[in-house]
Design a protein around this motif. Sequence first.
Motif, short mmCIF file in Angstrom:
data_model
loop_
_atom_site.label_atom_id
_atom_site.label_comp_id
_atom_site.label_asym_id
_atom_site.label_seq_id
_atom_site.Cartn_x
_atom_site.Cartn_y
_atom_site.Cartn_z
N PHE B 6 0.82 -1.20 0.00
CA PHE B 6 0.00 0.00 0.00
C PHE B 6 0.86 1.26 0.00
O PHE B 6 0.35 2.36 0.08
N ILE B 110 -6.41 -7.82 1.24
CA ILE B 110 -7.17 -7.54 0.04
C ILE B 110 -8.17 -6.43 0.33
O ILE B 110 -9.03 -6.58 1.21
N CYS B 111 -8.06 -5.32 -0.38
CA CYS B 111 -9.02 -4.22 -0.17
C CYS B 111 -10.28 -4.50 -0.98
O CYS B 111 -10.23 -4.70 -2.18
N GLY B 149 -10.64 -6.49 3.69
CA GLY B 149 -11.06 -5.32 4.44
C GLY B 149 -10.80 -4.05 3.65
O GLY B 149 -11.01 -4.02 2.44
N LEU B 150 -10.33 -3.01 4.36
CA LEU B 150 -10.10 -1.73 3.70
C LEU B 150 -8.64 -1.31 3.84
O LEU B 150 -8.08 -1.30 4.94
N CYS B 151 -8.05 -0.94 2.72
CA CYS B 151 -6.68 -0.45 2.73
C CYS B 151 -6.67 0.97 3.31
O CYS B 151 -7.73 1.58 3.47
N PRO B 152 -5.49 1.48 3.66
CA PRO B 152 -5.42 2.80 4.30
C PRO B 152 -6.14 3.89 3.50
O PRO B 152 -6.91 4.66 4.07
N GLN B 155 -10.04 3.74 3.65
CA GLN B 155 -10.67 4.00 4.94
C GLN B 155 -11.01 5.49 5.07
O GLN B 155 -11.85 5.87 5.87
#
Lengths: 156, 156
Positions: B6, B110-111, B149-152, B155
């Motif tokens: 990321f 994994i975003c 989930g969510l990458c930086p 978010q």
Amino acid sequence: MDSIGFAKHDHSRCIGSGIATVEAYCQDHRLQFTPVRRRVLEILLQQHRALGAYEILDYLREEGLGSQPPVAYRALDFLVKHGFVHRIERLNAFIACMHPGETHTPVFMICRKCASVAEAQREPMQGQLGEVARAAGFLIERTVVEAEGLCPKCQA
Amino acid sequence: MDSIGFAKHDHSRCIGSGIATVEAYCQDHRLQFTPVRRRVLEILLQQHRALGAYEILDYLREEGLGSQPPVAYRALDFLVKHGFVHRIERLNAFIACMHPGETHTPVFMICRKCASVAEAQREPMQGQLGEVARAAGFLIERTVVEAEGLCPKCQA
DNA sequence: TAACAATCGTTATGATATAACAGACTATTC
DNA sequence: GAATAGTCTGTTATATCATAACGATTGTTA
């Protein structure tokens, strides 16, 4: 952390208590535990192994409960969504949850020889996955943790 | 434990050094780094994201390097077998390895929003998976560890 | 019982993956 | 450099896994 997957146990109790737990959960949460959904869960509990959607569909067909893929997939979607069944990504298959009702982040051990699958529990956001995610600033919503190898029996 | 997935980085160097590393490895190990295999790895390095086999096949088709699924799958099998590419089970997709040559047990984040995938490293047989396996007497040969989930960025 | 949401049955299709076999290429040995 | 064993490629066909779409039915609630 526990694992009963490779250990002997009273399997008939698994089935009965699994169904009863889910039935109660569905009543509490106003969910419809329909005949197809119930039967799919029963099949997975009885087999006590990972089954593909089409394998499940074959059982349903024999019993006149549905003959087309969406019937099986919809029941599985429901059961997975509410945590009664888990999807094993590595196998594109499904297995009944061993801890229905409890919140959890499962870990699976898949034997490549006898194809048995054991479910164990881990703490979310702990361990190496949690560390890695925190370091990267990643927000975990769901985890897939599956180990492939040899179960105790098949190592002998 | 590290993660560059990321973070910003000089991507052109990724590609060059990735190919060079694999080329050297193949020479050392008497492996054939054929045009199709090389091109598939280049595509994955260039894209720097998880690609499905058929997506890769589309690139190969355009370039006259192959038009049928087995061409792509065989190249991917080779690259995965030797650790130059990883398969993301959750996505049925493939991504170039960020640490080719080193032995490792990867972890993927994994975003779900932007579909980016970051690879990090963990120690095999340590952490919760190792504990669980030891407790169950299970012999791990391979692990699949993927967080969704969510990458930086996503978010925010 | 009317209105609405959830579920089911069905058709059709999409997406992912592999078996099998002939032919071409590569490496090795003589 | 010719024989040969092994590997890789091209192709056809098919297997396996999964979902979109839509009308009919059932369940829930007011």
